[in-house]
Structures are given as C-alpha cells and as structure tokens.
Write an enzyme that holds these catalytic residues in place. Structure first.
Site, PDB file in Angstrom:
ATOM      1  N   MET A 107      50.349  65.152  31.230  1.00 35.22           N
ATOM      2  CA  MET A 107      50.188  65.241  32.559  1.00 35.22           C
ATOM      3  C   MET A 107      49.966  64.383  33.486  1.00 35.22           C
ATOM      4  O   MET A 107      50.443  63.380  34.267  1.00 35.22           O
ATOM      5  CB  MET A 107      49.317  66.272  32.884  1.00 35.22           C
ATOM      6  CG  MET A 107      50.492  67.501  32.558  1.00 35.22           C
ATOM      7  SD  MET A 107      52.399  67.520  33.038  1.00 35.22           S
ATOM      8  CE  MET A 107      52.565  67.927  31.145  1.00 35.22           C
ATOM      9  N   LYS A 135      41.486  80.577  24.844  1.00 35.76           N
ATOM     10  CA  LYS A 135      43.490  81.180  24.921  1.00 35.76           C
ATOM     11  C   LYS A 135      44.484  81.713  23.659  1.00 35.76           C
ATOM     12  O   LYS A 135      44.662  83.185  23.979  1.00 35.76           O
ATOM     13  CB  LYS A 135      44.426  80.338  25.225  1.00 35.76           C
ATOM     14  CG  LYS A 135      43.452  80.244  26.511  1.00 35.76           C
ATOM     15  CD  LYS A 135      44.965  79.083  27.929  1.00 35.76           C
ATOM     16  CE  LYS A 135      44.424  77.378  26.744  1.00 35.76           C
ATOM     17  NZ  LYS A 135      44.044  76.617  26.537  1.00 35.76           N
ATOM     18  N   CYS A 193      57.026  68.616  34.077  1.00 37.25           N
ATOM     19  CA  CYS A 193      55.973  69.099  33.357  1.00 37.25           C
ATOM     20  C   CYS A 193      55.696  67.552  31.639  1.00 37.25           C
ATOM     21  O   CYS A 193      54.625  66.507  32.239  1.00 37.25           O
ATOM     22  CB  CYS A 193      55.897  70.092  32.099  1.00 37.25           C
ATOM     23  SG  CYS A 193      55.466  70.463  31.229  1.00 37.25           S
ATOM     24  N   MET A 194      56.830  67.145  31.787  1.00 39.78           N
ATOM     25  CA  MET A 194      56.989  66.072  30.902  1.00 39.78           C
ATOM     26  C   MET A 194      58.029  65.282  30.662  1.00 39.78           C
ATOM     27  O   MET A 194      59.242  64.330  29.664  1.00 39.78           O
ATOM     28  CB  MET A 194      56.830  66.301  29.511  1.00 39.78           C
ATOM     29  CG  MET A 194      57.293  67.354  28.882  1.00 39.78           C
ATOM     30  SD  MET A 194      59.088  67.903  27.981  1.00 39.78           S
ATOM     31  CE  MET A 194      60.405  67.464  29.487  1.00 39.78           C
ATOM     32  N   GLY A 230      52.761  70.010  26.946  1.00 37.06           N
ATOM     33  CA  GLY A 230      51.988  71.923  27.117  1.00 37.06           C
ATOM     34  C   GLY A 230      52.324  72.540  27.952  1.00 37.06           C
ATOM     35  O   GLY A 230      52.013  73.935  28.110  1.00 37.06           O
ATOM     36  N   GLN A 231      53.828  72.903  27.174  1.00 38.17           N
ATOM     37  CA  GLN A 231      54.739  74.333  27.892  1.00 38.17           C
ATOM     38  C   GLN A 231      55.000  74.160  25.583  1.00 38.17           C
ATOM     39  O   GLN A 231      55.263  73.425  24.875  1.00 38.17           O
ATOM     40  CB  GLN A 231      55.346  74.293  28.000  1.00 38.17           C
ATOM     41  CG  GLN A 231      55.503  74.715  29.366  1.00 38.17           C
ATOM     42  CD  GLN A 231      56.513  75.381  30.216  1.00 38.17           C
ATOM     43  OE1 GLN A 231      56.585  75.858  30.737  1.00 38.17           O
ATOM     44  NE2 GLN A 231      56.991  73.967  30.845  1.00 38.17           N
TER      45      GLN A 231
END
Lengths: 270, 803
Positions: free
Chosen positions: B348, B89, B173-174, B385-386
């Site tokens: 996650m 990515k 998400c977190m 994740g972000q």
C-alpha cells in the site's frame, strides 16, 4: 534399574495405578539378587529423603524473605533510590544467591518421586490451558504485558524456558520463530485499556483438547492424542519444566518421546 | 520398615501389570483386553484445505469441522506459501463465521427501518430497479470476491447489461500496481514469486511493513537468520515499524519522496556507469512522460534518460527525502553490486499514492536498469492485500475498463473475443469504460438532477462505508438522496449496511465453494464445508438469481446468441439445472462450471490458469500452468524467464513477450518527483498516515468479532511521536482531536505503541468503525490508476479539551 523386573512373559506396566498397588504382591513373582536389593534400598532411601526435603521447603518464595537469618540480611545491599542509580554498584544479593540453589534443584531432579496427578488435577490443567486457546492447537494468547515492538524480550524467557519459584515460562514447543506476536495475541495495550465493546463477539466453539491417548493394549504407551504440528517439542508442556505439574510426564528423564508414543496425524486433508 | 516390607512396597509398582493380566485371563480370553486401536484422530473432526480468508499472501489452512461447525484450524504443512505457519488472524479465522450478529435474513428499508423481506421479494426488487434504468446501475465488488463470483458479476454487467459500471475495492488497494506492471511490461502481474524470499541476499521494503501486514512472508525471510542463511533487510519507511526493528538499515524518508529516492538510485547507476549494459541493451527501452503526461508516455533515448536524472544526485535528493547522502549512496551501491540478489517488496505504501503508477514504474526501472531482474531471488515483487485481488480483480478484470484475461473494453478486438467466448451477439459489450470507484460513489452521492448518473449500487463482499476516502463526500452524502438505492450483500452489520436500502445475508468463506488467486499468480480452490447460517446464501447465487429474474422480466441481455440464459448450466446428462433456485444451486458445482467457462479467457495474455480439477488436488498452482507431454500440469515460478516460463522462446533468456514496444523489451521509465497534493502547513501541521495492524484485516468487520484478535487490538489509536505528544501534553490513552480539511475525529493516543512515527507524523489504523478515519483522508488520486492516497494528508492535532 531395579531388580523387581517382571518375568519375561509378563509385560511391563506403563505406570502403576492406584488400584493395582492395593493388591499384595506374592514374593515368588519377583526375581531378585542380593546386591541389586541393596542398591535399590539405597536409591529409594535417597529418593525418599529428597522427597521429604522437597515437602519441607515451601515453593512460595515470598515468606522466605522474613525467614533469612539476620546475619545474612546484613549482607543484602540496600536498594538504591532512582537518584542513586547512576552511581550505585549493583550486584546479586544474598537472597538471590540462596534462590539460585533452589532453582538449580527444581527442574534438575528428574528422578525425584512425584505424586501421580489425579484425573481432576489433569482436567483442571486442561481447563487452564483452554482459557488461552481458541481450540486445540491454537497458538495461546499471551497472559502478560509484552513489548509491542520486538520479540527479543519474548525470547529471553521462552526460547529455552525459565522457572523462577513457581512462575514458569514454557519453552516454545515449535522451532525457533522470531516474530512471536505474528501468532500469539497480546493483552490489550495499557494505552487502549479504556476501549470497550464496539461489536458483538463471535460464538466460535473450538475443538477441546483431547483427553488421554489410546493404548494399543494394556501397558502399551499411549499414542499422542493431539496434533503435534507446531508442538514438536513435547517437553515444553510435558517435561520437567512444564507450567502445569499435572501435565508432566511420569518419566521426565526420558527425552525421546516419540520413540514410544506414536504421533497422531489428526487426519489432516491430503 | 524392614527390608522385606520395603521390597514388597517397591515391587508393587512394576508387578501390577502381571496382576492385571492374570485377572484378565481368569475372566476369559479377550473379554478385558482392549480393542485394537483406531487411527489416532480427534474424534468427529474432519479436515479439509482452504486458502485463508484474509490477505493476498494466500496461506493455506487446514479447517477442522465437527458437527457442521468449524472447530479448529491448522497451518497447512503441505502449502508452499506458508509451510505450516499462519499468523494470528489465520489461526483464528474460524471465529469470523460465528459472530453473534451474523446477518441471516434479507432486509429492506421501510420508513427508515430495516424489515425482513423474502429472498424472492429481494431478488425481484433488485431486478425491477435495474430494469427501470439499467445504465444507472453500478456493481461494486472486491478483491475478496472469489473468481467465479467476480466472473459472474462481470458477465452480468458487461456481457448482459452492456454496462461497464463495475469496479472493485481493489481500485483503492492495488490499481497503481496494475498500471505500473502494464506500462512497464505491457501486461499485468508480478513476474517473480515468493520463492525469491529464500534466494535473495537483500530485501528492500518500499513503504511496506510485512511484519504486521504479510507476517508469514516476513517470517519466511526472518527465519533464514535462525537457519544460518541471513538476509540483509533495508527498510525504506515513513515510520519505524516492527519490520524496522528487524532491519539492518532503517531509512525514514519524507512522505512522497520515494519518487526522488528511486530516481536517485537510477542516477547513481548511470553516473557511475554501474548499470547492467548487457541486460539493458537486450531487454529494455527507455520511456519518459509526454506533455501532458499519460500512462504510456513516449520513447526517449538513453541520453534523454540520463539528462532527466541529473537533478537526482544524492546531494540534491537528500534535502527532499530526509535521507542522508550516505544512505542514498548505500542504496545506489547495493543496486550497483551485481553479485547481490535483490528483492523489492511493496504494497500500500507505493500503491496508495497520487503518483502510484510513477513510483511503481520507477522501482521496476531500478531493477531493470541494474539487471537485478529474472533470477531467483532477484527482482521486484508487488504484494496484495486481499485474497483474490490478483485472481478476481486483475485476472477476471472486474474493473470499469477491463474484460477477462487482461482485455479492455476500449479495444474492439478484445470485445469481439469476449463476445465470441461468451457466445453473445456482436456489439453486446459497450466500448465506454464505466466509472471507477471514486467516480462511481461521487456520482451516486450527487443528486440526479445535478449529474449524479448512478442511481443504484449493489455492493458485494466489501465495506465502502468505512474504506472509501473522504467519506462525507463519497458515502455519507447518500443519506439525503431519496431516489438512490443501495443494495449490500454482507455477513455482518457494517457502516455500509447502515445506509443500505436492501441488505442481503451472504455466505462466508468455507460456507461456500470458492477460488482465490494470490500475489504470486497462485490460483487456489476450496470446497464448501459448513452450511451458512439462517437464510444466508452465496454472493454468486445472488448475482445469478438477479440475472434470471431480469431474464424473466424480459431484459434481452440475459440471453446469449442462441437464446439461452447467459448462466445456463447443464448437468452431466445435458439437462439444464435451475441454479437460480437456491435448492438447486449445489446440485452441480457452479464454481467449476463458471471457472471452466472463464479459463479460455486467460490464454490470450498467457495467464493460463490450471484446470479446476488440478486445483482440487493442489495447494494452488502458479500460472501460466501448461500441460506437459506426459500429461502433467506444470506451473511457472518466474514469468518471462526461459526454463521457467513455457512461453519464452528457446535461446531468448528473458523475453517480455507482451512488450508495449512489440520488441520483447520492457520499459525503463523516468517519472519526475511531483510534490504531494496536500502537505502540512501552519494550520494543518502534521502528516496523517493510515493503514492496517497485524490483528485486524481490512475494515475489521470480521476480525473485530474474534475474541483473541479484539483483545490484542481493541480499538483504533493515534500513534504519536513521543516528543510531539510531550509538546501537546498528551500521554497514553488521552483523547486527541484530529482534524483535516475534510473531517474531524476524537481518538485515544498511543505514544509508546508498536511503531514510532517521526516528529510531525501521526498514524491511525482504519479497522475501527467507531473511529472512521476515512472521514479525514484525501480523495485525490493517481491520474492513471485512479487509486486514492490514504498515506499522506495534512492534519491538525490537539489534546481534547485544549484549544
């Protein structure tokens, strides 16, 4: 190597050019010794024989299946059926043995003369490369199906590189990394081959692979025109086992490339 | 060919230079000789640094720009996080900017169709709608907001509109990691850092598949094997993944039983008297649930703790977890071994969990109890994740209950501090927490006369139309509610813009200045490198422009105590720059201005972020960053650890200086195993787990447009166990129908895919908008973090065309 050394005040040419070769060479320009002349003749004769032999043997393996004499064919074991597999004694066949001899010679014969690739052939080779890369320096996508789970199968061919006939698995140009699919995009899995479209594509236009590197002066070794980050092992693309002959070095027996060719920094930000 | 001729031919090659030289000499000196070489660069390409746009790892990339376009990307060898490596990515991140269908024009929905509208018209429409009912307005952002973007949105809402309805997708998400850290250490965010990956002896993956989700970190671990410094990998997982492939021990457990497994490790440590008595005595208190349970619980004695654990012997946990007694004992023995250094990684799998806070507490607990804490290579490390889930959401506090710098709206003192730092009149900030994500969208999708108290949502930098759970209830129901108004700032058409009433084209990644903060407390900055397409503009500008329009419309909250605009920005000469006008937005560095306003907020909880100008010259710095006596700025690798963390008092060794119990001690929690809210039964027979794949990020809006990524992962799939598939007569590529109590989709099956779920389990990635798997997922959520569980619900599955 050869007695045809240029005199001290004359620089050594990097490689002969077609233009220059057409010019006659005055004999007095060349210093020579008798013994060295004989050695040169022997070496070049051998090289030419090797070259002719190479030309005589087609690279494609498929027709050779029929060309094997019948006496040899009888030694080839019949392929077992799937049902026979558990009991079958499997081993190399005659055909495979004869191929191995070829294999040993192909990349090993570093000193064999090779044709200087044309500019057009080099451009074609770069075009083929570009098809699998988003930009110069991008990790190439994978042209064949792979195991979706493990990199072990990738490494079996690409860790050191492999050539079978005209099929080449390039050795990885970077240090050993073992999560190959982390960077190299695989082709669509067969299970999802029917999936089409969805969103519109990106019009990203990647930086093209640069052409030849600049020379400080005529005859100087060219600098490396592309970034070498993750492409530290030059032989992967330019060595004797390279997938595209047009990108091969003219002097594959030399292995310390950056002794002569300065790396390009590609101007990365500090 | 005679000897003479042979020699002539042989001499041709090597003598050619002599001829060329002679010819050149005849034509005059310098005429034919080439110029001295210029520096060996790719012509026209300039390079600059930026953090990658995708996950929370925070790799740095070198971005190559030519003729106003990004043309190349390289891993940044100077970056400590990725050391020159990227994932597929990251290597193709440049492609996300150039999708054919980039949004380039503000659009408003009229009679069901989106029609162009001017920027002035769009900004005015938002502001007038807010003015009608400021308390019914909600801002939904994301962990992809840059720090200045999140800070501006936060200030507009809490400091301007006195409205706390601001929440990010990071809630999905977190959020449980946050509540886990808070209730354990009294303050949020990981104390350890990625350096531990090279220093540990054992890595335990708790429901985590870093080979696909955090591949650069996984490579850092796995590279150790080829470098002769092996690491032992223990994979606690609910399906056999690419990470399992590299693991020494793969332990496939029953979903939700991670709670029991963690308690079982603690039970063994206590029962075998193998816990670290010295560490526990000096640094820990014990904590248990109140009745009913709360986030903070109550103090319990060691005896109470020991008693609570007695039901979690390996023999009792084996049937709940599906692990063998041997596997459970192995885990206990690893933690009991004080000579090992152990890193736990999770993301996650533990956070998207109806008991997310509890399992976070328990993993911290086994590390604290065993003393595997606070040494290099020894400690728990939560992943995100972000790219700015930590930097923007957790630190700027863009959550419904939070204020910048680890403060909360419920705390009067915290409100006063923020009002002071923001120069606002006393009482400006509301003390009532706003709606968290699930509630925000539930209220938005509920008719106004039935209690739907959210009338307008502005979504920035995320795609809730694809990523919310139980989409029919929480998003698609908006379709029939005429008085609800959805504003979406986006870069591409998405499932969210499909229902939007106003769509604003946004600048993306290096089309704007930005600052992210990764999972190891590292704050990272980049500069704008290319212009956004068409009329696309920065999200931060959009927020400020709306704020200024509100000021013009007379909203009193848009002024500070001195009557100045809350986003007042001065140039070097002290004159106000009208940054709400796009043509002036880049006349000053608004990012720097907002970040420097934000920086003092971070001091309270000792999360001192580095000055902007320091970020410019670094590949990120890990807070707390403090100035040394010699004027250098020093980052912190291990928080709470003497020698590494400048705020630990001399001689303390380890000091949890934000301890809940005010005694510098962390809390070792007991939280019981609680069954999941929904389990497979006779009708809905399988577990459904959702997640990501390597090639696609989040809802796939960006990555699916990139040719190389789409080629590798062209569509979502149902990953089936081969025996389950055979029993249904399903093979690769066959369409199957998945159905839960909430929705139904058709999807191709992949039987020999990249992972192998155990029997009775099916996995579906959520990146593909054509297969909206979140119409099936559960909106049940953790009681404290309000984070939903996307990892387990009951699904029935059949081959399409079969009953």
């Amino acid at each position: 190597m050869s007695p045809e050394k240029p005199t001290a005040e004359e620089p050594t040419a990097e490689e002969p050019t077609a233009e220059a070769s057409a010019e006659p060479v005055p004999e007095e320009d060349v210093t020579r010794g008798e013994g060295a002349q004989i050695a040169a003749v022997v070496a070049l004769t051998l090289a030419l024989i090797g070259f002719a032999t190479g030309l005589a043997q087609p690279k494609l393996a498929a027709p050779r299946l029929r060309a094997v004499p019948s006496a040899v064919v009888t030694e080839v074991p019949q392929a077992p059926t799937y049902g026979q597999l558990p009991e079958a004694s499997l081993g190399p066949n005659a055909e495979w043995r004869s191929h191995l001899q070829d294999l040993a010679r192909t990349p090993g014969d570093l000193l064999a003369p090779r044709e200087v690739p044309s500019e057009a052939a080099k451009l074609r080779a770069l075009e083929v490369r570009a098809k699998r890369r988003a930009y110069s320096g991008a990790p190439p996508t994978i042209p064949h199906q792979v195991s979706a789970r493990s990199a072990a199968s990738c490494l079996s061919c690409h860790e050191t590189g492999l050539r079978i006939g005209d099929r080449v698995a390039s050795p990885m140009p970077h240090r050993l990394l073992v999560n190959c699919l982390q960077c190299h995009g695989a082709p669509p899995p067969r299970a999802l081959a029917a999936a089409k479209g969805g969103v519109k594509p990106s019009h990203f236009r990647g930086q093209a692979e640069p052409l030849r590197g600049k020379r400080a002066s005529l005859g100087a070794p060219p600098v490396i025109p592309h970034a070498t980050h993750m492409r530290e092992r030059c032989v992967s693309c330019h060595g004797p086992g390279a997938s595209s002959p047009a990108l091969q070095s003219s002097h594959p027996w030399r292995v310390n490339c950056r002794q002569c060719h300065a790396a390009s920094a590609a101007g990365f930000a500090k | 060919m005679d000897r003479r001729e042979f020699l002539r031919l042989s001499a041709l090659a090597t003598a050619s230079a002599a001829i060329a030289r002679r010819v050149a000499a005849q034509e005059g000196p310098g005429k034919r000789l080439p110029q001295a070489p210029k520096p060996p660069e790719i012509p026209g390409v300039t390079w600059n640094k930026a953090p990658c746009r995708f996950c929370g790892t925070g790799c740095h990339v070198q971005v190559g720009v030519k003729d106003e376009r990004v043309v190349a990307v390289a891993g940044d060898a100077q970056a400590e996080v990725n050391k020159g490596l990227l994932c597929v990515k990251g290597y193709h991140v440049g492609g996300i900017l150039y999708g054919e269908d980039r949004l380039t024009q503000p659009m408003v929905r009229k009679n069901g169709e989106l029609e162009p509208i001017s920027w002035e018209g769009a900004i005015d429409l938002i502001a007038t709608n807010i003015m009608k009912a400021p308390e019914r307005f909600a801002f939904y952002g994301s962990g992809q907001w840059t720090i200045p973007e999140g800070f501006a949105a936060q200030k507009l809402m809490k400091g301007g509109l006195s409205n706390n309805h601001i929440d990010p997708n990071a809630r999905l998400c977190m959020a449980s990691a946050v509540t886990g850290f808070l209730s354990t250490y009294g303050v949020d965010e990981p104390a350890s850092c990625f350096d531990d990956l090279e220093a540990c002896d054992v890595t335990i993956l708790w429901g985590n598949n870093p080979a696909e989700m955090h591949p650069v970190l996984f490579s850092r671990l796995m590279d150790r094997r080829s470098l002769g410094n092996p690491v032992r990998l223990i994979d606690l997982t609910t399906r056999f993944t690419r990470s399992s492939e590299m693991a020494d021990e793969v332990m496939i457990f029953t979903p939700q039983s991670d709670l029991a497994i963690a308690n079982c490790i603690a039970q063994q440590l206590v029962a075998k008297d193998a816990y670290d008595k010295e560490f526990v005595r000096k640094h820990c208190n014990f904590r248990g649930d109140t009745s009913p349970p709360t986030l903070w619980g109550k103090e319990i004695s060691f005896e109470d703790y020991k008693k609570s654990l007695q039901d979690y012997t390996p023999e009792k946990v084996a049937p709940i977890s599906g692990l063998s007694v041997g596997q459970l004992t192995l885990l206990g023995d690893v933690f009991a071994d004080k000579t090992l250094r152990i890193v736990s990684l999770w993301c996650m799998g533990m956070n998207q969990h109806t008991q997310g806070t509890a399992i976070n507490n328990l993993v911290h607990a086994v590390h604290l109890l065993s003393g595997h804490w606070g040494k290099p290579g020894d400690g728990p490390q939560s992943l995100t994740g972000q790219p700015a889930a930590c930097g923007t959401v957790r630190e700027v506090g863009t959550l419904a209950h939070a204020l910048p710098g680890g403060r909360v709206v419920m705390n009067a003192g915290h409100r006063v501090e923020c009002e002071k730092l923001w120069n606002l009149p006393a009482g400006r900030i509301s003390k009532t927490p706003g709606h968290h994500t699930v509630k925000m969208f539930e209220k938005f999708c509920t008719p106004t006369d039935k209690g739907g108290d959210i009338g307008m949502i502005w979504v920035q930098v995320t795609n809730p139309g694809q990523t919310l759970p139980n989409l029919h209830k929480l998003f698609l129901a908006k379709k029939n509610l005429e008085d609800k108004f959805l504003v979406v700032s986006e870069v591409y058409p998405t499932k969210t813009t499909e229902l939007a009433d106003l769509v604003l084209p946004a600048a993306l990644w290096v089309e704007k200045n930005g600052i992210f903060g990764n999972s190891e407390r590292r704050t990272q900055q980049w500069f704008k490198m290319v212009e956004p397409p068409g009329q696309a503009r920065d999200d931060c500008w959009q927020t400020i422009a709306v704020a200024h329009r509100l000021l013009e419309l007379g909203h009193p909250g848009m002024k500070d105590k001195d009557g100045h605009f809350i986003f007042r920005t001065l140039d070097e000469a002290g004159r106000e720059v009208p940054i709400w006008k796009w043509e002036h937005y880049y006349s000053v560095n608004v990012d720097r201005r907002l970040y420097e306003e934000y920086r003092p907020f971070t001091h309270k909880k000792h999360k001192n972020v580095a000055p902007y100008d320091q970020l410019v010259t670094h590949r990120g710095l890990r807070w707390p960053v403090v100035e040394t006596k010699t004027g250098e700025w020093r980052e912190t690798r291990w928080r709470f650890v003497e020698g590494a963390d400048p705020f630990v008092e001399k001689g303390k060794g380890i000091q949890f200086y934000h301890s809940r119990t005010k005694d510098d001690k962390a809390l070792i929690w007991f939280r019981p195993y609680v069954p999941p809210p929904e389990s497979p039964d006779d009708e809905f027979t399988h577990w459904l787990c959702t997640g990501r794949v390597l090639e696609h990020w989040h809802s796939g809006t960006l990555t699916r447009r990139v040719t190389q990524l789409r080629r590798a992962a062209p569509a979502a799939y149902a990953e089936l166990n081969p025996e389950d598939a055979a029993a249904m007569g399903v093979s690769n590529g066959d369409l199957v129908v998945l159905e839960t109590r909430r929705g139904r989709i058709e999807i191709p099956a992949w039987v020999d895919g990249r992972a192998r779920p155990p029997r009775g389990t099916v996995f579906v990635p959520f990146f593909d908008e054509r297969v909206p798997i979140n119409e099936l997922t559960l909106d049940a959520h953790d009681p404290y973090s309000k984070q939903p569980d996307y990892k387990k619900c009951a699904v029935k599955i059949r081959k399409k065309g079969h009953a």
